[in-house]
Design a protein around this motif. Structure first.
Motif, PDB file in Angstrom:
ATOM      1  N   ALA A 158       6.414   4.143 -12.057  1.00  0.00           N
ATOM      2  CA  ALA A 158       7.096   5.472 -12.065  1.00  0.00           C
ATOM      3  C   ALA A 158       8.253   5.604 -13.541  1.00  0.00           C
ATOM      4  O   ALA A 158       7.711   7.012 -14.690  1.00  0.00           O
ATOM      5  CB  ALA A 158       7.559   6.207 -11.003  1.00  0.00           C
ATOM      6  N   VAL A 159       8.633   4.689 -13.888  1.00  0.00           N
ATOM      7  CA  VAL A 159       9.623   4.671 -14.723  1.00  0.00           C
ATOM      8  C   VAL A 159       9.223   4.297 -15.812  1.00  0.00           C
ATOM      9  O   VAL A 159       9.021   5.296 -17.082  1.00  0.00           O
ATOM     10  CB  VAL A 159      10.718   3.339 -14.158  1.00  0.00           C
ATOM     11  CG1 VAL A 159      11.559   3.798 -15.861  1.00  0.00           C
ATOM     12  CG2 VAL A 159      12.120   4.201 -13.019  1.00  0.00           C
ATOM     13  N   CYS A 160       8.389   3.810 -16.426  1.00  0.00           N
ATOM     14  CA  CYS A 160       7.760   3.524 -17.435  1.00  0.00           C
ATOM     15  C   CYS A 160       6.562   4.784 -18.154  1.00  0.00           C
ATOM     16  O   CYS A 160       6.211   5.162 -18.681  1.00  0.00           O
ATOM     17  CB  CYS A 160       6.603   2.287 -17.245  1.00  0.00           C
ATOM     18  SG  CYS A 160       7.550   0.354 -17.349  1.00  0.00           S
ATOM     19  N   ALA A 161       6.075   5.142 -16.792  1.00  0.00           N
ATOM     20  CA  ALA A 161       5.447   6.332 -17.189  1.00  0.00           C
ATOM     21  C   ALA A 161       5.862   7.963 -17.377  1.00  0.00           C
ATOM     22  O   ALA A 161       6.092   8.214 -18.208  1.00  0.00           O
ATOM     23  CB  ALA A 161       4.358   6.489 -15.687  1.00  0.00           C
ATOM     24  N   ALA A 162       6.819   7.643 -16.970  1.00  0.00           N
ATOM     25  CA  ALA A 162       7.774   8.680 -17.018  1.00  0.00           C
ATOM     26  C   ALA A 162       8.582   9.157 -18.431  1.00  0.00           C
ATOM     27  O   ALA A 162       8.705   9.453 -19.510  1.00  0.00           O
ATOM     28  CB  ALA A 162       9.354   8.840 -15.929  1.00  0.00           C
ATOM     29  N   LEU A 163       9.018   7.718 -18.503  1.00  0.00           N
ATOM     30  CA  LEU A 163       9.714   7.859 -20.175  1.00  0.00           C
ATOM     31  C   LEU A 163       8.656   7.844 -21.122  1.00  0.00           C
ATOM     32  O   LEU A 163       8.809   8.420 -22.546  1.00  0.00           O
ATOM     33  CB  LEU A 163      10.014   6.042 -20.257  1.00  0.00           C
ATOM     34  CG  LEU A 163      11.390   5.756 -19.106  1.00  0.00           C
ATOM     35  CD1 LEU A 163      12.160   4.716 -19.720  1.00  0.00           C
ATOM     36  CD2 LEU A 163      12.638   6.609 -19.859  1.00  0.00           C
ATOM     37  N   ALA A 164       7.610   6.954 -21.784  1.00  0.00           N
ATOM     38  CA  ALA A 164       6.040   7.380 -21.648  1.00  0.00           C
ATOM     39  C   ALA A 164       5.517   8.424 -21.853  1.00  0.00           C
ATOM     40  O   ALA A 164       5.346   8.705 -23.181  1.00  0.00           O
ATOM     41  CB  ALA A 164       5.154   6.623 -21.478  1.00  0.00           C
ATOM     42  N   LYS A 177       0.517  -1.135   0.154  1.00  0.00           N
ATOM     43  CA  LYS A 177      -0.762   0.430   0.454  1.00  0.00           C
ATOM     44  C   LYS A 177       1.069   1.114   0.103  1.00  0.00           C
ATOM     45  O   LYS A 177       2.033   1.168   1.117  1.00  0.00           O
ATOM     46  CB  LYS A 177      -0.760  -0.034   1.728  1.00  0.00           C
ATOM     47  CG  LYS A 177      -2.425  -1.016   1.224  1.00  0.00           C
ATOM     48  CD  LYS A 177      -2.889  -1.698   0.067  1.00  0.00           C
ATOM     49  CE  LYS A 177      -3.720  -2.211   0.032  1.00  0.00           C
ATOM     50  NZ  LYS A 177      -4.135  -2.702  -0.824  1.00  0.00           N
ATOM     51  N   ALA A 178       0.834   1.841  -1.071  1.00  0.00           N
ATOM     52  CA  ALA A 178       1.523   3.179  -0.700  1.00  0.00           C
ATOM     53  C   ALA A 178       0.578   4.617   0.090  1.00  0.00           C
ATOM     54  O   ALA A 178      -0.083   4.309   0.694  1.00  0.00           O
ATOM     55  CB  ALA A 178       0.867   4.010  -2.776  1.00  0.00           C
ATOM     56  N   PRO A 179       2.267   5.234   0.709  1.00  0.00           N
ATOM     57  CA  PRO A 179       1.434   5.832   1.504  1.00  0.00           C
ATOM     58  C   PRO A 179       0.117   7.446   1.295  1.00  0.00           C
ATOM     59  O   PRO A 179      -0.697   7.191   2.055  1.00  0.00           O
ATOM     60  CB  PRO A 179       2.127   6.425   2.377  1.00  0.00           C
ATOM     61  CG  PRO A 179       3.848   5.783   1.309  1.00  0.00           C
ATOM     62  CD  PRO A 179       3.591   5.258   0.375  1.00  0.00           C
ATOM     63  N   ARG A 180       0.049   7.452  -0.351  1.00  0.00           N
ATOM     64  CA  ARG A 180      -0.475   8.477  -0.376  1.00  0.00           C
ATOM     65  C   ARG A 180      -1.121   8.225  -1.718  1.00  0.00           C
ATOM     66  O   ARG A 180      -0.306   7.035  -2.546  1.00  0.00           O
ATOM     67  CB  ARG A 180       0.907   9.521  -0.975  1.00  0.00           C
ATOM     68  CG  ARG A 180       0.293  10.620   0.702  1.00  0.00           C
ATOM     69  CD  ARG A 180       1.386  11.540   0.224  1.00  0.00           C
ATOM     70  NE  ARG A 180       2.395  11.275   0.002  1.00  0.00           N
ATOM     71  CZ  ARG A 180       2.971  12.131  -0.899  1.00  0.00           C
ATOM     72  NH1 ARG A 180       3.322  13.338  -0.836  1.00  0.00           N
ATOM     73  NH2 ARG A 180       4.862  12.052  -0.315  1.00  0.00           N
ATOM     74  N   PRO A 181      -2.354   8.496  -1.896  1.00  0.00           N
ATOM     75  CA  PRO A 181      -3.482   8.064  -3.305  1.00  0.00           C
ATOM     76  C   PRO A 181      -2.211   8.312  -4.313  1.00  0.00           C
ATOM     77  O   PRO A 181      -1.847   9.672  -4.409  1.00  0.00           O
ATOM     78  CB  PRO A 181      -4.224   8.275  -3.494  1.00  0.00           C
ATOM     79  CG  PRO A 181      -4.675   8.683  -1.955  1.00  0.00           C
ATOM     80  CD  PRO A 181      -3.404   9.138  -1.313  1.00  0.00           C
ATOM     81  N   GLY A 182      -1.930   7.640  -5.867  1.00  0.00           N
ATOM     82  CA  GLY A 182      -1.718   7.960  -6.806  1.00  0.00           C
ATOM     83  C   GLY A 182       0.283   7.486  -6.967  1.00  0.00           C
ATOM     84  O   GLY A 182       0.663   7.735  -7.990  1.00  0.00           O
ATOM     85  N   GLN A 183       0.471   7.116  -5.870  1.00  0.00           N
ATOM     86  CA  GLN A 183       1.273   6.689  -5.759  1.00  0.00           C
ATOM     87  C   GLN A 183       2.003   5.348  -6.391  1.00  0.00           C
ATOM     88  O   GLN A 183       0.911   4.653  -6.160  1.00  0.00           O
ATOM     89  CB  GLN A 183       2.216   6.688  -4.501  1.00  0.00           C
ATOM     90  CG  GLN A 183       2.074   8.068  -4.072  1.00  0.00           C
ATOM     91  CD  GLN A 183       2.909   8.136  -2.179  1.00  0.00           C
ATOM     92  OE1 GLN A 183       2.771   7.352  -1.909  1.00  0.00           O
ATOM     93  NE2 GLN A 183       4.303   8.578  -2.285  1.00  0.00           N
ATOM     94  N   LEU A 184       2.890   5.205  -7.799  1.00  0.00           N
ATOM     95  CA  LEU A 184       3.222   3.783  -7.981  1.00  0.00           C
ATOM     96  C   LEU A 184       4.687   3.359  -7.632  1.00  0.00           C
ATOM     97  O   LEU A 184       5.549   4.100  -6.943  1.00  0.00           O
ATOM     98  CB  LEU A 184       3.619   4.689  -9.255  1.00  0.00           C
ATOM     99  CG  LEU A 184       3.106   5.489  -9.858  1.00  0.00           C
ATOM    100  CD1 LEU A 184       3.316   5.494 -11.564  1.00  0.00           C
ATOM    101  CD2 LEU A 184       0.796   4.376 -10.545  1.00  0.00           C
ATOM    102  N   SER A 185       4.925   1.662  -7.758  1.00  0.00           N
ATOM    103  CA  SER A 185       5.784   1.591  -7.475  1.00  0.00           C
ATOM    104  C   SER A 185       6.907   2.304  -8.947  1.00  0.00           C
ATOM    105  O   SER A 185       7.107   2.656  -9.908  1.00  0.00           O
ATOM    106  CB  SER A 185       6.444   0.344  -8.036  1.00  0.00           C
ATOM    107  OG  SER A 185       6.006  -0.019  -9.528  1.00  0.00           O
ATOM    108  N   THR A 186       8.849   1.156  -8.001  1.00  0.00           N
ATOM    109  CA  THR A 186       9.591   2.247  -8.903  1.00  0.00           C
ATOM    110  C   THR A 186       9.455   2.156 -10.925  1.00  0.00           C
ATOM    111  O   THR A 186       9.147   2.466 -11.531  1.00  0.00           O
ATOM    112  CB  THR A 186      10.531   2.185  -8.795  1.00  0.00           C
ATOM    113  OG1 THR A 186      10.847   2.134  -7.242  1.00  0.00           O
ATOM    114  CG2 THR A 186      12.307   2.407  -9.216  1.00  0.00           C
TER     115      THR A 186
END
Length: 65
Positions: free
Chosen positions: A31-37, A19-28
């Protein structure tokens, strides 16, 4: 350094295991896939990596039962 915020377009795939501490947080990896995309403007390029990650998460869930 410049900062780029990436808004999650879908719930975190890893959220089933952790569980992420805050909503909308992703695994590493997510997050990397989202950033590169976002930078490359090629979201489909990272779909195979995220599908493999989905299988990993499903396997971990199955093993924990």
């Amino acid at each position: 350094l410049p900062r780029q915020s990436i808004l999650a377009s879908a719930p975190a795939r890893y959220g089933v295991l952790r569980k992420a501490p805050r909503p909308g947080q992703l695994s590493t990896l997510e997050a990397v896939c989202a950033a590169l995309a976002h930078i490359e403007r090629t979201p489909s390029r990272y779909a195979p990596m995220l599908e493999t990650f989905d299988r990993f998460v499903a396997d971990r869930v199955a093993r924990s039962k």
